[in-house]
Design an enzyme around this catalytic site. Structure first.
Site, PDB file in Angstrom:
ATOM      1  N   ASN A 212       0.845  -1.201   0.000  1.00 30.37           N
ATOM      2  CA  ASN A 212       0.000   0.000   0.000  1.00 30.37           C
ATOM      3  C   ASN A 212       0.878   1.247   0.000  1.00 30.37           C
ATOM      4  OD1 ASN A 212       0.521   0.804   2.876  1.00 30.37           O
ATOM      5  ND2 ASN A 212      -0.359  -1.230   3.202  1.00 30.37           N
ATOM      6  N   ALA A 278       1.737   1.250  11.605  1.00 34.27           N
ATOM      7  CA  ALA A 278       1.923   0.620  10.293  1.00 34.27           C
ATOM      8  C   ALA A 278       0.596   0.412   9.592  1.00 34.27           C
ATOM      9  CB  ALA A 278       2.611  -0.727  10.478  1.00 34.27           C
ATOM     10  N   LYS A 292       8.105 -17.257 -10.737  1.00 38.28           N
ATOM     11  CA  LYS A 292       7.343 -16.134 -11.289  1.00 38.28           C
ATOM     12  C   LYS A 292       6.096 -16.666 -12.027  1.00 38.28           C
ATOM     13  CE  LYS A 292       7.685 -12.249 -14.395  1.00 38.28           C
ATOM     14  NZ  LYS A 292       8.343 -11.718 -15.554  1.00 38.28           N
ATOM     15  N   PRO A 310      -2.725 -11.974  10.376  1.00 39.32           N
ATOM     16  CA  PRO A 310      -3.023 -11.720  11.795  1.00 39.32           C
ATOM     17  C   PRO A 310      -3.180 -10.221  11.999  1.00 39.32           C
ATOM     18  CG  PRO A 310      -0.685 -12.208  11.480  1.00 39.32           C
ATOM     19  CD  PRO A 310      -1.361 -12.463  10.159  1.00 39.32           C
ATOM     20  N   LYS A 346     -10.191  -4.018  19.274  1.00 40.09           N
ATOM     21  CA  LYS A 346      -8.778  -4.412  19.318  1.00 40.09           C
ATOM     22  C   LYS A 346      -8.196  -4.304  20.722  1.00 40.09           C
ATOM     23  CE  LYS A 346      -8.077  -3.288  14.467  1.00 40.09           C
ATOM     24  NZ  LYS A 346      -7.065  -3.396  13.417  1.00 40.09           N
TER      25      LYS A 346
HETATM   26  O1  C5P Z   1      -8.355  -2.459  11.042  1.00 42.24           O
HETATM   27  P1  C5P Z   1      -7.475  -1.361  10.620  1.00 42.24           P
HETATM   28  O2  C5P Z   1      -6.430  -1.784   9.631  1.00 42.24           O
HETATM   29  O3  C5P Z   1      -8.151  -0.104  10.199  1.00 42.24           O
HETATM   30  O4  C5P Z   1      -6.751  -0.969  12.014  1.00 42.24           O
HETATM   31  C1  C5P Z   1      -5.775  -0.024  12.100  1.00 42.24           C
HETATM   32  C2  C5P Z   1      -4.866  -0.300  13.272  1.00 42.24           C
HETATM   33  O5  C5P Z   1      -4.622  -1.690  13.438  1.00 42.24           O
HETATM   34  C3  C5P Z   1      -3.511   0.314  13.054  1.00 42.24           C
HETATM   35  O6  C5P Z   1      -2.981   0.661  14.307  1.00 42.24           O
HETATM   36  C4  C5P Z   1      -2.742  -0.818  12.387  1.00 42.24           C
HETATM   37  O7  C5P Z   1      -1.353  -0.657  12.566  1.00 42.24           O
HETATM   38  C5  C5P Z   1      -3.289  -2.014  13.117  1.00 42.24           C
HETATM   39  N1  C5P Z   1      -3.332  -3.258  12.332  1.00 42.24           N
HETATM   40  C6  C5P Z   1      -2.523  -4.312  12.699  1.00 42.24           C
HETATM   41  N2  C5P Z   1      -2.570  -5.489  11.999  1.00 42.24           N
HETATM   42  C7  C5P Z   1      -3.420  -5.638  10.975  1.00 42.24           C
HETATM   43  C8  C5P Z   1      -4.256  -4.581  10.580  1.00 42.24           C
HETATM   44  C9  C5P Z   1      -4.187  -3.399  11.273  1.00 42.24           C
HETATM   45  O8  C5P Z   1      -1.733  -4.155  13.632  1.00 42.24           O
HETATM   46  N3  C5P Z   1      -3.457  -6.808  10.321  1.00 42.24           N
END
Ligand code: C5P
Length: 404
Positions: A212, A278, A292, A310, A346
């Site tokens: 991304n 992140a 490939k 995860p 979370k």
């Molecule tokens: O669910 P979403 O991606 O919007 O959540 C954002 C928060 O969760 C951020 O702090 C991101 O770093 C963290 N995140 C994570 N692992 C993921 C997805 C998001 O730590 N797989």
């Protein structure tokens, strides 16, 4: 009393349309009690007058190196020693080039070479000039010599272009100068902060990946801000173009799974604060192709089977790896409501929400505006550069920690 009271600040102005804004900066500095002297380059004189700056600074303005009468008052080496800080605003591409080369072919470059005080630059130029590899190389040289760079901001330019290269507003420059001159408390000494930053990169095959647009700037700025206050900082970073902030331990990873393992390893002993800045990919390939992938057959379509990654922060939160868990929520609608539900889902202490549908802030931008939410409180710092915002966020997190 402002931290600028009685500070001796030398303001250098180079040739650029933003020079008119520096008059306001000088006014703000003198109002805060600083003693300000102004030096103009030849180019600056096309945009602002010595008379105006003399009036707002209360001192004669200097512009030439070999001026016998000015040298009689205060020699240029004496002036370089007088300054507690030199700020060049606006700093043109030409000035940056001359300073990066160590030239001393006018009064301002000479002062920058002769001073032992911190030097800060607020670059301002056309967006293409800013992006030019020559300017970017000069910038890196100056950063590597600990010159503080404030901005530039992005947006509409005087020449009609849009992009990065606008000088930061005087009030933001003022705040940045206050921070540069404020003694930084080492109140986070003894604490361990773990911060994730940047994108993750999920392999599709040996040459392709899913990722991304995250630049990592916000996470890196947070790491630098926590480190400056004495915290020991581990930065778990996906691929970015950024240099690790000084004094920060950086662990470079690619995938979300690697990010989770690196964080767990860093927090075998629970950390004081974990910040998930992140942009972690939600999905990865079910199986990464070992060779490939080829465009075989006649079909115009291809299917990739993805599985969920995860959730790094939610997993770490469940495992109680840090005393204070802080997440980010990048949203395009109902920002506050979605962020609040993420905070709960979370298991976080704080969530920093931003509206990524706005093009002036967030992803890949130098500026950001956020709302910080706890279970029962909400704060909205002003829109500002990511580095200034990071300082405020570290302060907010520290205050929240102390009430826990
Ligand atoms: O669910 P979403 O991606 O919007 O959540 C954002 C928060 O969760 C951020 O702090 C991101 O770093 C963290 N995140 C994570 N692992 C993921 C997805 C998001 O730590 N797989």
């Amino acid at each position: 009393m402002s931290s600028l009271a009685n500070k001796q600040i030398l303001v250098g102005i180079t040739g650029g349309i933003a020079a008119y804004k520096t008059i306001e900066l000088v006014r703000l500095l003198t109002k805060a009690g600083a003693d300000v002297q102004v030096v103009l380059t030849e180019g600056a004189k096309a945009f602002v007058t010595e008379m105006t700056l003399q009036a707002v600074s209360g001192h004669p303005v200097r512009s030439t190196l070999l001026d016998p009468s000015a040298e009689l008052g205060m020699g240029h080496i004496e002036l370089a020693k007088w300054a507690d800080l030199i700020i060049i605003a606006p700093a043109s591409a030409d000035f940056m080039a001359r300073y990066a080369q160590g030239m001393a072919n006018d009064l301002l470059t000479t002062l920058c070479l002769a001073t032992e005080a911190p030097v800060a630059l607020a670059p301002a130029m056309n967006q293409a000039m800013w992006k030019h590899p020559a300017t970017q190389t000069n910038l890196q040289t100056l950063i590597s010599r600990d010159v503080a760079i404030i901005g530039p901001a992005s947006g509409a330019q005087a020449c009609g272009d849009v992009g990065a290269g606008r000088m930061e507003e005087p009030v933001d420059l003022f705040k940045a100068i206050e921070q540069l001159l404020a003694p930084i408390q080492q109140d986070l000494a003894g604490q361990h902060w773990v911060i994730t930053a940047g994108p993750t990169m999920e392999a599709i095959d040996p040459v392709r990946y899913i990722s991304n647009h995250s630049s990592g700037k916000m996470g890196y700025a947070l790491a630098a801000a926590a480190q400056a206050r004495g915290a020991s900082v581990t930065l778990v970073s996906g691929p970015t173009q950024l240099d690790a902030p000084q004094g920060v331990k950086r662990i470079e990873i690619k995938s979300a799974e690697d990010m989770l393992s690196a964080c767990r390893e860093a927090m075998v002993k629970p950390a004081d604060v974990f910040i998930g800045a992140a942009a972690v990919a939600d999905f990865r390939m079910k199986e990464v192709a070992s060779q490939k992938m080829k465009k075989t057959g006649d079909s115009d379509e291809m299917q990739l089977t993805l599985v969920k990654n995860p959730d790094v922060i939610a997993t770490l939160s469940q495992e109680n790896t840090a005393k204070c868990m802080v997440g980010f929520a990048a949203e395009t609608q109902d920002v506050i409501a979605y962020a609040k539900s993420k905070l709960e889902r979370k298991g976080l202490d704080l969530i920093i929400a931003n509206d990524v549908s706005r093009t002036d802030i967030g992803f890949n931008n130098d500026e950001n505006q956020v709302t910080v939410l706890s279970k029962d409180q909400q704060w909205t710092p002003p829109k500002e550069s990511k580095s200034a915002l990071a300082i405020e966020l570290v302060e907010l997190i520290t205050q929240y920690q102390s009430t826990k």
